[in-house]
Scaffold this motif. Structure first.
Motif, PDB file in Angstrom:
ATOM      1  N   ASP A  83      20.252  28.951  49.737  1.00  0.00           N
ATOM      2  CA  ASP A  83      19.792  29.727  50.888  1.00  0.00           C
ATOM      3  C   ASP A  83      20.469  31.087  50.969  1.00  0.00           C
ATOM      4  O   ASP A  83      19.905  32.034  51.511  1.00  0.00           O
ATOM      5  CB  ASP A  83      20.037  28.951  52.177  1.00  0.00           C
ATOM      6  CG  ASP A  83      19.159  27.708  52.254  1.00  0.00           C
ATOM      7  OD1 ASP A  83      18.028  27.761  51.716  1.00  0.00           O
ATOM      8  OD2 ASP A  83      19.604  26.694  52.818  1.00  0.00           O
ATOM      9  N   ASN A  84      21.684  31.212  50.483  1.00  0.00           N
ATOM     10  CA  ASN A  84      22.433  32.468  50.552  1.00  0.00           C
ATOM     11  C   ASN A  84      22.616  33.018  49.146  1.00  0.00           C
ATOM     12  O   ASN A  84      23.431  32.522  48.372  1.00  0.00           O
ATOM     13  CB  ASN A  84      23.801  32.243  51.205  1.00  0.00           C
ATOM     14  CG  ASN A  84      23.650  31.682  52.601  1.00  0.00           C
ATOM     15  OD1 ASN A  84      22.790  32.114  53.347  1.00  0.00           O
ATOM     16  ND2 ASN A  84      24.475  30.709  52.935  1.00  0.00           N
ATOM     17  N   TRP A  85      21.849  34.058  48.826  1.00  0.00           N
ATOM     18  CA  TRP A  85      21.958  34.667  47.511  1.00  0.00           C
ATOM     19  C   TRP A  85      21.676  36.151  47.619  1.00  0.00           C
ATOM     20  O   TRP A  85      21.125  36.632  48.599  1.00  0.00           O
ATOM     21  CB  TRP A  85      21.015  34.008  46.513  1.00  0.00           C
ATOM     22  CG  TRP A  85      19.576  34.040  46.927  1.00  0.00           C
ATOM     23  CD1 TRP A  85      18.936  33.178  47.751  1.00  0.00           C
ATOM     24  CD2 TRP A  85      18.604  35.007  46.531  1.00  0.00           C
ATOM     25  NE1 TRP A  85      17.635  33.530  47.910  1.00  0.00           N
ATOM     26  CE2 TRP A  85      17.391  34.663  47.164  1.00  0.00           C
ATOM     27  CE3 TRP A  85      18.628  36.123  45.720  1.00  0.00           C
ATOM     28  CZ2 TRP A  85      16.234  35.389  46.997  1.00  0.00           C
ATOM     29  CZ3 TRP A  85      17.472  36.854  45.558  1.00  0.00           C
ATOM     30  CH2 TRP A  85      16.285  36.474  46.185  1.00  0.00           C
TER      31      TRP A  85
END
Length: 99
Positions: A83-85
């Motif tokens: 989800d966090n990239w």
């Protein structure tokens, strides 16, 4: 005998026989010839099997068959934070490699 040679000459003068028959012979003969040349390529290629002792000599270790399974790889993927990239542009061939 004269009538046979006359019909044979008229048969051989037809365009479909004059041009088509040699074309078919070249196409079909070429396909079989190509098959034989391709077979020679694979028959005499110098492919050797890499033995485990040779791999150890160069520091390469093979994994045992039971070590990697779909389930173990799935567990690794489940642990990733997708989800966090951040999107990072790769360098172009003409650009300098700046790190």
């Amino acid at each position: 005998m004269g009538s046979f040679s006359k019909t044979l000459n008229s048969f051989l003068k037809k365009k479909s026989i004059k041009y088509g028959l040699p074309f078919l012979l070249v196409v079909l003969g070429g396909s079989f010839g190509l098959k034989e040349f391709a077979q020679l390529r694979y028959q005499f290629s110098k492919v050797s099997v890499v033995r485990p002792e040779e791999m150890k000599k160069y520091g390469i270790e093979m994994k045992k068959p039971g070590e990697v399974t779909i389930d173990t790889e799935f567990e690794k993927v489940k642990k990733l934070d997708i989800d966090n990239w951040e999107q990072v542009r790769g360098p172009r061939p003409w650009e300098e490699n700046i790190n």
